[in-house]
Scaffold this active site. Structure first.
Site, PDB file in Angstrom:
ATOM      1  N   GLY A   1       0.828  -1.215   0.000  1.00 58.80           N
ATOM      2  CA  GLY A   1       0.000   0.000   0.000  1.00 58.80           C
ATOM      3  C   GLY A   1       0.853   1.252   0.000  1.00 58.80           C
TER       4      GLY A   1
ATOM      5  N   LEU B   1      -3.605  -6.972  -3.925  1.00 56.09           N
ATOM      6  CA  LEU B   1      -3.264  -7.999  -2.930  1.00 56.09           C
ATOM      7  C   LEU B   1      -4.404  -8.964  -2.632  1.00 56.09           C
ATOM      8  CD1 LEU B   1      -1.428  -5.506  -0.589  1.00 56.09           C
ATOM      9  CD2 LEU B   1      -0.322  -7.490  -1.620  1.00 56.09           C
TER      10      LEU B   1
ATOM     11  N   ASN C   1       0.770  -2.800   5.445  1.00 56.19           N
ATOM     12  CA  ASN C   1       0.077  -1.521   5.596  1.00 56.19           C
ATOM     13  C   ASN C   1      -1.191  -1.403   4.748  1.00 56.19           C
ATOM     14  OD1 ASN C   1      -0.054   1.622   5.912  1.00 56.19           O
ATOM     15  ND2 ASN C   1       0.120   1.263   3.709  1.00 56.19           N
TER      16      ASN C   1
ATOM     17  N   LYS D   1      -9.175  -5.268  12.317  1.00 52.68           N
ATOM     18  CA  LYS D   1      -8.034  -4.613  12.982  1.00 52.68           C
ATOM     19  C   LYS D   1      -7.771  -5.226  14.368  1.00 52.68           C
ATOM     20  CE  LYS D   1      -6.523  -1.583   9.956  1.00 52.68           C
ATOM     21  NZ  LYS D   1      -5.216  -1.783   9.310  1.00 52.68           N
TER      22      LYS D   1
ATOM     23  N   TYR E   1     -14.286  -3.555   9.737  1.00 52.29           N
ATOM     24  CA  TYR E   1     -12.952  -2.958   9.898  1.00 52.29           C
ATOM     25  C   TYR E   1     -12.420  -3.162  11.314  1.00 52.29           C
ATOM     26  CZ  TYR E   1      -9.332   0.690   9.577  1.00 52.29           C
ATOM     27  OH  TYR E   1      -8.143   1.383   9.587  1.00 52.29           O
ATOM     28  N   SER E   2     -13.266  -2.916  12.326  1.00 50.57           N
ATOM     29  CA  SER E   2     -12.800  -3.067  13.711  1.00 50.57           C
ATOM     30  C   SER E   2     -12.460  -4.521  14.012  1.00 50.57           C
ATOM     31  CB  SER E   2     -13.869  -2.586  14.698  1.00 50.57           C
ATOM     32  OG  SER E   2     -14.070  -1.216  14.526  1.00 50.57           O
ATOM     33  N   THR E   3     -13.266  -5.438  13.477  1.00 52.82           N
ATOM     34  CA  THR E   3     -12.991  -6.870  13.688  1.00 52.82           C
ATOM     35  C   THR E   3     -11.666  -7.254  13.032  1.00 52.82           C
ATOM     36  OG1 THR E   3     -15.355  -7.303  13.717  1.00 52.82           O
ATOM     37  CG2 THR E   3     -13.925  -9.187  13.336  1.00 52.82           C
TER      38      THR E   3
ATOM     39  N   SER F   1      -5.130  -0.381  14.018  1.00 48.82           N
ATOM     40  CA  SER F   1      -5.915   0.857  14.164  1.00 48.82           C
ATOM     41  C   SER F   1      -6.404   0.940  15.598  1.00 48.82           C
ATOM     42  CB  SER F   1      -7.131   0.816  13.228  1.00 48.82           C
ATOM     43  OG  SER F   1      -8.080   1.806  13.609  1.00 48.82           O
TER      44      SER F   1
HETATM   45  N1  LIG Z   1      -5.566   7.227   7.839  1.00 53.77           N
HETATM   46  C1  LIG Z   1      -6.045   6.890   9.029  1.00 53.77           C
HETATM   47  O1  LIG Z   1      -6.662   7.722   9.737  1.00 53.77           O
HETATM   48  C2  LIG Z   1      -5.817   5.493   9.565  1.00 53.77           C
HETATM   49  C3  LIG Z   1      -6.142   5.247  10.895  1.00 53.77           C
HETATM   50  C4  LIG Z   1      -5.936   3.971  11.424  1.00 53.77           C
HETATM   51  C5  LIG Z   1      -5.402   2.977  10.616  1.00 53.77           C
HETATM   52  N2  LIG Z   1      -5.108   3.240   9.327  1.00 53.77           N
HETATM   53  C6  LIG Z   1      -4.559   2.129   8.531  1.00 53.77           C
HETATM   54  O2  LIG Z   1      -3.353   2.535   7.918  1.00 53.77           O
HETATM   55  C7  LIG Z   1      -3.170   1.847   6.678  1.00 53.77           C
HETATM   56  C8  LIG Z   1      -2.956   2.871   5.573  1.00 53.77           C
HETATM   57  O3  LIG Z   1      -4.061   3.742   5.549  1.00 53.77           O
HETATM   58  P1  LIG Z   1      -4.081   5.078   4.690  1.00 53.77           P
HETATM   59  O4  LIG Z   1      -4.995   6.011   5.385  1.00 53.77           O
HETATM   60  O5  LIG Z   1      -2.701   5.483   4.335  1.00 53.77           O
HETATM   61  O6  LIG Z   1      -4.860   4.521   3.398  1.00 53.77           O
HETATM   62  P2  LIG Z   1      -4.946   5.111   1.922  1.00 53.77           P
HETATM   63  O7  LIG Z   1      -6.262   4.649   1.398  1.00 53.77           O
HETATM   64  O8  LIG Z   1      -4.625   6.569   1.853  1.00 53.77           O
HETATM   65  O9  LIG Z   1      -3.777   4.305   1.186  1.00 53.77           O
HETATM   66  C9  LIG Z   1      -3.848   2.899   1.126  1.00 53.77           C
HETATM   67  C10 LIG Z   1      -3.002   2.405  -0.020  1.00 53.77           C
HETATM   68  O10 LIG Z   1      -3.155   0.981  -0.065  1.00 53.77           O
HETATM   69  C11 LIG Z   1      -3.451   0.596  -1.394  1.00 53.77           C
HETATM   70  N3  LIG Z   1      -4.294  -0.600  -1.393  1.00 53.77           N
HETATM   71  C12 LIG Z   1      -5.547  -0.716  -0.886  1.00 53.77           C
HETATM   72  N4  LIG Z   1      -6.036  -1.928  -1.165  1.00 53.77           N
HETATM   73  C13 LIG Z   1      -5.059  -2.593  -1.834  1.00 53.77           C
HETATM   74  C14 LIG Z   1      -4.980  -3.875  -2.422  1.00 53.77           C
HETATM   75  N5  LIG Z   1      -6.011  -4.712  -2.413  1.00 53.77           N
HETATM   76  N6  LIG Z   1      -3.843  -4.231  -3.044  1.00 53.77           N
HETATM   77  C15 LIG Z   1      -2.802  -3.368  -3.124  1.00 53.77           C
HETATM   78  N7  LIG Z   1      -2.833  -2.126  -2.619  1.00 53.77           N
HETATM   79  C16 LIG Z   1      -3.951  -1.745  -1.991  1.00 53.77           C
HETATM   80  C17 LIG Z   1      -4.201   1.780  -1.999  1.00 53.77           C
HETATM   81  O11 LIG Z   1      -4.151   1.768  -3.416  1.00 53.77           O
HETATM   82  C18 LIG Z   1      -3.467   2.948  -1.363  1.00 53.77           C
HETATM   83  O12 LIG Z   1      -2.356   3.357  -2.138  1.00 53.77           O
HETATM   84  C19 LIG Z   1      -4.420   0.995   6.496  1.00 53.77           C
HETATM   85  O13 LIG Z   1      -4.174  -0.323   6.950  1.00 53.77           O
HETATM   86  C20 LIG Z   1      -5.440   1.690   7.374  1.00 53.77           C
HETATM   87  O14 LIG Z   1      -6.465   0.811   7.801  1.00 53.77           O
HETATM   88  C21 LIG Z   1      -5.293   4.481   8.776  1.00 53.77           C
END
Ligand SMILES: NC(=O)c1ccc[n+]([C@@H]2O[C@H](COP(=O)([O-])OP(=O)(O)OC[C@H]3O[C@@H](n4cnc5c(N)ncnc54)[C@H](O)[C@@H]3O)[C@@H](O)[C@H]2O)c1
Length: 243
Positions: free
Chosen positions: A12, A63, A85, A154, A150-152, A137
């Protein structure tokens, strides 16, 4: 530099937290293998890191397509550091969540990390050094209304983190989770309604959201030798929100 001589795989990495991890890791000397399903954003990241002298390979893989993932993994060889990630959210209450939404969220946040760990842990074990950092998360600790899947998922990645940490510890491999709070990433900026952002920021003792680099710096710490005695930890990086 803290990560020089290490090869890191980050999923990601096309935007948001994954992109920041790639930039911070590169600035600390790691060689990178980056995966994203979005070829356009991934190429931007690859080109920018490469221009600043980083050694980076980019693979466009969705993925959740396990056949494509397995064949893509054959190209990679071994890595010293794995950052799980990539993720997305399918919101829904128990009344609204569909099988498909539940299954795909569990797949990206739990099954994909497991598959990558199964692929890369054996060589980390044989080399006697490895780092796995899973992005969880705060909602995996607290739950969240309307976020059943999502919560489950995470919460699931925490169980995976702790189980693999026990299995890997005798071989010099640490496994930890980072639990971001609200972080200013492109998806959050676009998708989360202002009233929810404001509510979370009000509930956050530090009174703001995180910049992605603030999450990435903690991931880079866990991936480094500085964190040599840290394993099975789940570190909230949330400005105090939810803890
Ligand atoms: N941003 C927040 O507030 C926050 C809070 C808690 C947890 N998270 C977690 O952090 C991680 C990153 O979040 P973010 O906010 O940077 O997300 P984002 O959506 O900005 O970026 C996620 C990236 O992952 C890629 N991606 C998604 N599904 C994919 C797949 N099937 N195959 C390949 N690539 C894929 C997307 O193309 C994107 O580039 C995630 O696991 C998210 O759950 C984010």
């Amino acid at each position: 530099m803290a990560l020089s001589g290490r090869r890191a795989l980050i999923t990601g990495a096309g935007q948001g937290i994954g992109r920041s991890c790639a930039e911070v890791f590169a600035s600390r000397g790691a060689d990178l293998v980056l995966i994203d399903k979005n070829g356009e954003t991934l190429e931007e990241v690859r080109a920018a890191i490469s221009r600043s002298g980083g050694n980076v390979t980019a693979l466009v893989i969705d993925l959740v397509d396990f056949d494509r993932l397995r064949s893509g993994l054959e190209e990679i060889g071994s890595v010293d550091i794995l950052v799980n990630n990539a993720g997305f959210d399918n919101p829904g209450t128990t009344a609204r969540i569909t099988d498909f939404d539940m299954e795909s969220v569990l797949r990206i946040h739990v099954k994909v990390p497991l598959l990558l760990i199964q692929r890369f842990l054996p060589s980390m074990k044989s080399s006697g050094w490895g780092r796995i950092v899973n992005i969880g998360s705060i909602w995996g600790l607290t739950g969240a209304k309307g976020e059943v899947a999502y919560s489950t998922a995470k919460a699931g990645i925490l169980g995976l983190t702790k189980s693999v940490a026990r299995e890997a510890a005798p071989y010099g491999v640490t496994v930890n989770a980072v639990l971001p709070g609200l972080t200013r990433t492109p998806t959050i900026e676009k998708v989360l309604a202002d009233k929810f952002k404001e509510m979370i920021i009000r509930e956050t003792p530090l009174g703001r959201w995180a910049e992605p680099e603030e999450i990435a710096r903690v991931v880079a710490f866990l991936a480094s030798d500085d964190a040599s005695f840290v394993t099975s930890a789940a570190i909230p990086v949330s400005g105090g929100w939810g803890i």
